[in-house]
Structure formats: structure tokens, C-alpha cells
Design a protein around this motif. Structure first.
Motif, PDB file in Angstrom:
ATOM      1  N   THR A  60     -37.436  25.253 -38.211  1.00 48.22           N
ATOM      2  CA  THR A  60     -38.094  23.960 -38.049  1.00 48.22           C
ATOM      3  C   THR A  60     -37.455  23.227 -36.878  1.00 48.22           C
ATOM      4  N   PRO A  61     -38.145  22.222 -36.324  1.00 52.01           N
ATOM      5  CA  PRO A  61     -37.546  21.452 -35.228  1.00 52.01           C
ATOM      6  C   PRO A  61     -36.187  20.889 -35.627  1.00 52.01           C
ATOM      7  N   GLY A  62     -35.201  21.076 -34.758  1.00 51.07           N
ATOM      8  CA  GLY A  62     -33.852  20.606 -35.037  1.00 51.07           C
ATOM      9  C   GLY A  62     -32.909  21.693 -35.511  1.00 51.07           C
ATOM     10  N   THR A  63     -33.469  22.867 -35.879  1.00 53.38           N
ATOM     11  CA  THR A  63     -32.620  23.973 -36.323  1.00 53.38           C
ATOM     12  C   THR A  63     -31.830  24.529 -35.144  1.00 53.38           C
ATOM     13  N   GLN A  64     -30.526  24.686 -35.314  1.00 52.20           N
ATOM     14  CA  GLN A  64     -29.702  25.247 -34.247  1.00 52.20           C
ATOM     15  C   GLN A  64     -29.948  26.747 -34.157  1.00 52.20           C
ATOM     16  N   LEU A  65     -30.355  27.200 -32.987  1.00 51.92           N
ATOM     17  CA  LEU A  65     -30.684  28.608 -32.800  1.00 51.92           C
ATOM     18  C   LEU A  65     -29.508  29.411 -32.263  1.00 51.92           C
ATOM     19  N   ALA A  66     -28.823  28.861 -31.277  1.00 50.66           N
ATOM     20  CA  ALA A  66     -27.760  29.634 -30.638  1.00 50.66           C
ATOM     21  C   ALA A  66     -26.845  28.716 -29.846  1.00 50.66           C
ATOM     22  N   ILE A  67     -25.700  29.265 -29.461  1.00 48.36           N
ATOM     23  CA  ILE A  67     -24.783  28.590 -28.543  1.00 48.36           C
ATOM     24  C   ILE A  67     -24.855  29.324 -27.212  1.00 48.36           C
ATOM     25  N   ILE A  68     -25.136  28.575 -26.143  1.00 46.42           N
ATOM     26  CA  ILE A  68     -25.271  29.164 -24.811  1.00 46.42           C
ATOM     27  C   ILE A  68     -24.209  28.568 -23.899  1.00 46.42           C
ATOM     28  N   ASN A  69     -23.478  29.429 -23.235  1.00 43.10           N
ATOM     29  CA  ASN A  69     -22.443  29.003 -22.301  1.00 43.10           C
ATOM     30  C   ASN A  69     -23.013  29.037 -20.888  1.00 43.10           C
ATOM     31  N   GLN A  70     -23.106  27.864 -20.260  1.00 36.49           N
ATOM     32  CA  GLN A  70     -23.667  27.800 -18.914  1.00 36.49           C
ATOM     33  C   GLN A  70     -22.690  28.384 -17.904  1.00 36.49           C
ATOM     34  N   THR A  71     -23.224  29.181 -16.983  1.00 35.19           N
ATOM     35  CA  THR A  71     -22.407  29.776 -15.929  1.00 35.19           C
ATOM     36  C   THR A  71     -22.985  29.393 -14.582  1.00 35.19           C
ATOM     37  N   THR A  72     -22.125  29.164 -13.635  1.00 34.80           N
ATOM     38  CA  THR A  72     -22.585  28.770 -12.304  1.00 34.80           C
ATOM     39  C   THR A  72     -22.963  29.970 -11.450  1.00 34.80           C
ATOM     40  N   ASP A  73     -22.612  31.183 -11.917  1.00 35.36           N
ATOM     41  CA  ASP A  73     -22.918  32.374 -11.126  1.00 35.36           C
ATOM     42  C   ASP A  73     -24.381  32.779 -11.242  1.00 35.36           C
ATOM     43  N   LEU A  74     -25.032  32.382 -12.356  1.00 34.99           N
ATOM     44  CA  LEU A  74     -26.422  32.769 -12.570  1.00 34.99           C
ATOM     45  C   LEU A  74     -27.351  31.687 -12.030  1.00 34.99           C
ATOM     46  N   PRO A  75     -28.324  32.059 -11.185  1.00 30.28           N
ATOM     47  CA  PRO A  75     -29.236  31.050 -10.635  1.00 30.28           C
ATOM     48  C   PRO A  75     -30.219  30.557 -11.691  1.00 30.28           C
ATOM     49  N   ASP A  76     -30.537  29.266 -11.633  1.00 28.66           N
ATOM     50  CA  ASP A  76     -31.550  28.727 -12.527  1.00 28.66           C
ATOM     51  C   ASP A  76     -32.918  29.266 -12.126  1.00 28.66           C
ATOM     52  N   PRO A  77     -33.836  29.400 -13.083  1.00 20.34           N
ATOM     53  CA  PRO A  77     -35.168  29.915 -12.739  1.00 20.34           C
ATOM     54  C   PRO A  77     -35.910  28.954 -11.817  1.00 20.34           C
ATOM     55  N   ILE A  78     -36.766  29.515 -10.985  1.00 22.31           N
ATOM     56  CA  ILE A  78     -37.573  28.701 -10.081  1.00 22.31           C
ATOM     57  C   ILE A  78     -38.703  28.065 -10.882  1.00 22.31           C
ATOM     58  N   THR A  79     -38.835  26.769 -10.778  1.00 23.99           N
ATOM     59  CA  THR A  79     -39.850  26.051 -11.537  1.00 23.99           C
ATOM     60  C   THR A  79     -40.775  25.303 -10.596  1.00 23.99           C
ATOM     61  N   ALA A  80     -42.068  25.505 -10.793  1.00 26.96           N
ATOM     62  CA  ALA A  80     -43.079  24.743 -10.057  1.00 26.96           C
ATOM     63  C   ALA A  80     -43.683  23.729 -11.020  1.00 26.96           C
ATOM     64  N   ILE A  81     -43.817  22.490 -10.567  1.00 30.76           N
ATOM     65  CA  ILE A  81     -44.333  21.417 -11.422  1.00 30.76           C
ATOM     66  C   ILE A  81     -45.565  20.806 -10.772  1.00 30.76           C
ATOM     67  N   ALA A  82     -46.642  20.756 -11.540  1.00 27.20           N
ATOM     68  CA  ALA A  82     -47.858  20.074 -11.087  1.00 27.20           C
ATOM     69  C   ALA A  82     -47.959  18.747 -11.830  1.00 27.20           C
ATOM     70  N   TYR A  83     -48.081  17.656 -11.086  1.00 26.41           N
ATOM     71  CA  TYR A  83     -48.207  16.332 -11.694  1.00 26.41           C
ATOM     72  C   TYR A  83     -49.684  15.964 -11.775  1.00 26.41           C
ATOM     73  N   VAL A  84     -50.151  15.705 -12.993  1.00 33.19           N
ATOM     74  CA  VAL A  84     -51.580  15.458 -13.208  1.00 33.19           C
ATOM     75  C   VAL A  84     -51.763  14.238 -14.105  1.00 33.19           C
ATOM     76  N   SER A  85     -52.988  13.756 -14.165  1.00 30.07           N
ATOM     77  CA  SER A  85     -53.302  12.618 -15.025  1.00 30.07           C
ATOM     78  C   SER A  85     -53.305  13.048 -16.490  1.00 30.07           C
ATOM     79  N   ALA A  86     -53.289  12.072 -17.383  1.00 29.35           N
ATOM     80  CA  ALA A  86     -53.283  12.369 -18.819  1.00 29.35           C
ATOM     81  C   ALA A  86     -54.541  13.123 -19.226  1.00 29.35           C
ATOM     82  N   ASP A  87     -55.685  12.762 -18.642  1.00 27.06           N
ATOM     83  CA  ASP A  87     -56.947  13.420 -18.991  1.00 27.06           C
ATOM     84  C   ASP A  87     -56.919  14.892 -18.613  1.00 27.06           C
TER      85      ASP A  87
END
Length: 228
Positions: A60-87
Motif C-alpha cells: 500500500t502507499p507508504g510501505t517501505q520497499l527498499a533501501i537505496i544507496n545513492q552513488t555519484t559514479d552512476l549517471p541519472d537517467p535522461i528525462t524529457a519533460i513536456a509541460y502541458v495544460s490540465a486539460d
């Protein structure tokens, strides 16, 4: 006589196979949409240190799934964002891929990984796409690309007609829809079948040439104009 009967039986069998194929394709697409909506993703690149749930376990929402250790050696995924109206954000089809036009005349078909439920830039909502690493050379940081978003309802075509559930009106005794006849809205009684996601099968009452009205503000007798 026997030959004609055999041919008719084969034709019926072929139609049934086509019908089953169409239903299977639609079920697969709905399953893929459901999977995409339920797929958990990390907000950053890292290494999983510990997992608290098991495969197949209901959470359910709020359930802890895992512990993730952030590393600086791994690149973050490339994300494309489209900004659109609510409709537009509400009407984006999740059954059809969007087309991202990248640099170098490269087109990429992707389904949104996330659509925000609230405005994040002024009054605009965000549609997020995770771009595969092999397309890095076709993008620049904070650059701009063109994105074609599928708006509206998926074209289910083919063997059996499916229409959006929102187009159905029901009374105690019957189900009906509005179609366009002589540029006016006309009620048509229909017999419904199975429901698949936001679409319902129409078993009787709908012809190939009928144009179904999706606007629920229209009533019988209203003038209707088709905008191409």
C-alpha cells in the motif's frame, strides 16, 4: 449444400479467431498500461542495499520497499519533460506511444513514465519520459525537443466495435448512445458486451459508418458539426 455449409462454418471460425486476437491485443495493452502505472522507480541512481518486500506481495502507499544507496559514479537517467495544460494532461492516451523528435532526425516512441497530478510550472502539468541511454548523443542538457502526444481515445478499429464507456447512457431498461444523423444528434439503442478498461464492446446496434458522439453535453436533436 454441404460445401456451402462448410464454407460458412470456416468463415465463422475465422471471425472468432480475429475476434479473440483483437481482444487479446486490447488486454495486452491494458496490462502494459497497468504495469506502467504500478512500476516503482527510484528518484536517483544508486545501489539497492536491502529489500523489505517479496515478489508478488501486495503493498500500500507508504510501505517501505527498499533501501537505496545513492552513488555519484552512476549517471541519472535522461528525462524529457513536456509541460502541458490540465486539460491535455487528463486526455493523454496511455495506450498509444508519444513520439519524441530528437536531434539528428531521430524519432523515438515512448510511453510516459509519469504524469503529474498537480501543476508544477505555473498552471502547467508535467509529462515525464525516461529516455534510453543509447539516445544520449541525440539530446543536450536543458535543450528542447518536439513531442507528439496522443490525445483522446485509442482507435480500437477492426473486427468488433469498442467505444469509450463515457459515451454510453443507461436507463433501467436499455443502454443507448448518440450518433450523428443528418447533422443532428440521434439516440440509438445498443446491446453491450464486455468492458475492457475504459472501453466497452458494442455487440448490436452500431454500424461501421456510424459516428458516435462523445460529448455528454449533447442531447437528442441538437445540431452537430464534425470538425476535421
Amino acid at each position: 449444400m454441404q460445401k456451402n455449409l462448410t464454407i460458412k462454418q470456416l468463415e465463422v471460425q475465422k471471425k472468432m479467431l480475429d475476434l479473440n486476437l483483437e481482444i487479446s491485443k486490447l488486454q495486452l495493452q491494458m496490462a502494459q498500461v497497468t504495469e506502467a502505472l504500478m512500476y516503482p522507480s527510484s528518484p536517483f541512481s544508486g545501489i539497492v542495499q536491502r529489500v523489505f518486500v517479496k515478489v508478488g506481495q501486495a503493498v500500500t502507499p507508504g510501505t517501505q520497499l527498499a533501501i537505496i544507496n545513492q552513488t555519484t559514479d552512476l549517471p541519472d537517467p535522461i528525462t524529457a519533460i513536456a509541460y502541458v495544460s490540465a486539460d491535455i494532461a487528463r486526455r493523454i492516451s496511455l495506450l498509444e506511444p508519444s513520439i519524441l523528435h530528437l536531434n539528428g532526425n531521430t524519432n523515438l516512441s515512448l510511453n510516459p513514465t509519469y504524469i503529474t497530478q498537480e501543476a508544477i510550472q505555473g498552471s502547467l502539468y508535467g509529462v515525464y519520459f525516461t529516455v534510453p541511454d543509447n539516445y544520449v548523443r541525440n539530446m543536450t542538457e536543458k535543450g528542447f525537443i518536439q513531442v507528439d502526444l496522443p490525445i483522446g481515445h485509442y482507435d480500437t478499429s477492426a473486427v468488433i466495435p469498442y467505444i469509450p464507456v463515457d459515451a454510453i447512457y443507461q436507463t433501467k431498461d436499455q443502454s443507448y448512445i448518440y450518433i450523428i444523423t443528418d447533422n443532428k444528434a440521434q439516440a440509438r439503442s445498443v446491446e453491450l458486451g464486455n468492458v475492457y478498461g475504459s472501453f466497452v464492446e458494442v455487440q448490436k446496434g452500431l454500424n461501421d459508418v456510424d459516428k458516435v458522439i462523445l460529448d455528454r453535453n449533447v442531447i437528442a436533436g441538437d445540431p452537430v458539426k464534425i470538425i476535421q
